[in-house]
Design an enzyme around this catalytic site. Structure first.
Site, PDB file in Angstrom:
ATOM      1  N   SER A 176       0.793  -1.221   0.000  1.00 50.54           N
ATOM      2  CA  SER A 176       0.000   0.000   0.000  1.00 50.54           C
ATOM      3  C   SER A 176       0.828   1.275   0.000  1.00 50.54           C
ATOM      4  CB  SER A 176      -0.977  -0.007   1.172  1.00 50.54           C
ATOM      5  OG  SER A 176      -0.313  -0.310   2.379  1.00 50.54           O
ATOM      6  N   HIS A 204      -5.619  -3.201  -2.544  1.00 42.60           N
ATOM      7  CA  HIS A 204      -5.369  -2.241  -3.629  1.00 42.60           C
ATOM      8  C   HIS A 204      -5.328  -2.891  -5.008  1.00 42.60           C
ATOM      9  CE1 HIS A 204      -4.350   0.914  -0.700  1.00 42.60           C
ATOM     10  NE2 HIS A 204      -3.830  -0.086  -0.014  1.00 42.60           N
ATOM     11  N   LYS A 236     -11.952   0.839  -1.194  1.00 37.88           N
ATOM     12  CA  LYS A 236     -10.995   1.415  -2.139  1.00 37.88           C
ATOM     13  C   LYS A 236     -11.614   1.418  -3.537  1.00 37.88           C
ATOM     14  CE  LYS A 236      -7.550   1.011   1.213  1.00 37.88           C
ATOM     15  NZ  LYS A 236      -6.978   0.068   2.165  1.00 37.88           N
TER      16      LYS A 236
HETATM   17  C1  LIG Z   1      -6.875  -0.028   3.590  1.00 39.46           C
HETATM   18  C2  LIG Z   1      -6.272  -1.349   3.872  1.00 39.46           C
HETATM   19  C3  LIG Z   1      -6.818  -2.210   4.816  1.00 39.46           C
HETATM   20  C4  LIG Z   1      -7.933  -1.791   5.724  1.00 39.46           C
HETATM   21  O1  LIG Z   1      -9.149  -1.821   5.075  1.00 39.46           O
HETATM   22  P1  LIG Z   1     -10.336  -0.958   5.661  1.00 39.46           P
HETATM   23  O2  LIG Z   1     -11.544  -1.496   5.012  1.00 39.46           O
HETATM   24  O3  LIG Z   1     -10.034   0.449   5.294  1.00 39.46           O
HETATM   25  O4  LIG Z   1     -10.324  -1.158   7.147  1.00 39.46           O
HETATM   26  C5  LIG Z   1      -6.282  -3.467   4.949  1.00 39.46           C
HETATM   27  N1  LIG Z   1      -5.232  -3.849   4.205  1.00 39.46           N
HETATM   28  C6  LIG Z   1      -4.642  -3.039   3.307  1.00 39.46           C
HETATM   29  C7  LIG Z   1      -3.476  -3.520   2.519  1.00 39.46           C
HETATM   30  C8  LIG Z   1      -5.136  -1.754   3.124  1.00 39.46           C
HETATM   31  O5  LIG Z   1      -4.557  -0.940   2.258  1.00 39.46           O
END
Ligand SMILES: *Cc1c(COP(=O)(O)O)cnc(C)c1O
Length: 393
Positions: A176, A204, A236
């Site tokens: 990320s 992502h 996302k």
């Molecule tokens: C954003 C993210 C999460 C968390 O997800 P949420 O639904 O925002 O709690 C978990 N793992 C990765 C790699 C992320 O980028």
């Protein structure tokens, strides 16, 4: 005195690590109003531009009219409603897995999956650069926990050789803060040699990667025998909220029986599941979003190389510009903001000390002209910053 919060906060400020929350006064979109200023933003995770899509909004409105607002109870009591169930079936079909289980957030999905699968006497091996929620999950599980060198199958192999009990290898699909892909074919082969399971958090990757947005496993053509535990998040590229774990019948039943972050929480509002069913349809069907995104990414990388910026090994919408010190990252981010561009500065402890960066992200809603504007202003600000001596390292 105990709880001396004032000096903790003061120290945070002195280290240039103090965090603030920009106030977003519009929906998530490239031209956003933030803290009263109209800015061109390159920092959301809304990669496909679905967070403010009229059809997704309509699906949520209709869902609320039909199902009300609150989930009302946990899934195991009386909170598991028809839209949740339909979304799980659609996500299972989408991922090509027998079943999928819906969670309220990705953080909770990760805590749930790791803690339900391994405990005392077991082993969990994680990439050093994994998302915080995966690292927290590993610690919470009580299993023997160790972090292998980033994307390094050989280093993983050495740790696998010393592992005991059930062994779970855990990695981000797309990292990320760097934007690079996990070398899954090699990592999965290494895990298979030792009968370890692989869990991939593709927060992502779903949306931007794969021919139909199926993420890193679609990109590499990996099935359930390679990646036994597949996690996706819905906040996302899906543009909504929540997360899912996809896998075998037994995996999903195990999570329902034993995963505390699944059991002891209220289900997400059913209307959110209605919205996600619509965004899943757009994500799969509208491949122009992925194609446009790829063109923007390629244009940005060429332009950034011309300016002399240090990018990372990323083909994804996450395109960090490596800056070095937190102070310089903040200075560059402030200079861009003064010229109407919003890009987040990412600093330790989110990234290793000395590798502070600007995390540029692209959305299918950005135009080519907006990317040109970003590059022009970056060139101007970067050249000015280069003339100033570095104060801290
Ligand atoms: C954003 C993210 C999460 C968390 O997800 P949420 O639904 O925002 O709690 C978990 N793992 C990765 C790699 C992320 O980028």
């Amino acid at each position: 005195m105990c709880f001396d919060l004032q000096s903790r906060l003061a120290a945070r400020r002195a280290e240039h690590l103090y965090r603030q929350r920009p106030l977003l006064e519009t929906p998530q979109q490239p031209e956003a109003t933030v803290d009263g200023e109209r800015l061109l933003a390159f920092c959301s995770n809304d990669y496909l531009g679905l967070a403010n899509h009229p059809e997704v909004i309509a699906a949520m409105q209709q869902g609320a009219a039909k199902w009300g607002v609150g989930g009302g109870a946990s899934h195991l009591v009386i909170g598991h409603s028809t839209p949740h169930h339909e979304l799980e079936e659609a996500l299972a079909e989408f991922t090509g897995r027998p079943r999928a289980l819906l969670f309220s957030t990705g953080y909770m999905a990760n805590l749930a999956a790791v803690t339900a699968l391994v405990g005392q006497g077991d082993t969990v091996l994680e990439d050093r650069l994994n998302h915080a929620s995966l690292l927290d999950a590993g610690l919470l599980s009580g299993a023997r926990f160790s972090r292998y060198l980033h994307n390094d199958a050989e280093n993983l192999g050495k740790r696998l050789a010393k592992a005991s009990g059930n062994t779970l290898v855990v990695t981000d699909g797309v990292f990320s803060m760097d934007g690079d892909l996990a070398d899954l074919p090699t990592l999965c082969a290494e895990a298979k040699k030792r009968n370890a399971w692989v869990m991939v958090d593709d927060a992502h990757g779903f949306g931007p990667l794969g021919g139909s947005g199926g993420g890193i496993v679609e990109h590499f053509g990996l099935g359930i025998d390679d990646v036994q535990v597949l996690v996706g998040t819905l906040g996302k590229a899906f543009g909504t909220a929540g997360a899912f774990v996809a896998g075998s019948e037994e995996l999903i039943e195990t999570l329902i029986q034993f995963a505390r972050p699944y059991i002891y929480t209220t289900s997400q509002p059913p209307a959110v599941a209605c919205a996600t069913l619509k965004s899943l349809e757009l994500l799969r069907g509208e491949s122009w979003r992925r194609e446009h995104l790829s063109r923007l990414i390629a244009r940005f990388r060429r332009g950034a190389a011309d300016i002399g910026l240090t990018l990372m090994d990323s083909s994804t919408p996450i395109q960090p510009i490596l800056v070095g010190s937190s102070e310089r990252a903040l200075a560059l981010s402030a200079a861009l903001k003064a010229r109407g561009i919003l890009v987040g500065a990412i600093r330790p402890p989110t990234v290793p000390v000395g590798s502070a960066r600007l995390r540029v992200t692209f959305s299918a809603l950005h135009s080519e002209a907006q990317v040109e504007r970003l590059l022009d202003i970056l060139a101007e600000c970067w050249n000015r910053l280069a003339e100033e001596p570095e104060a801290d390292a």
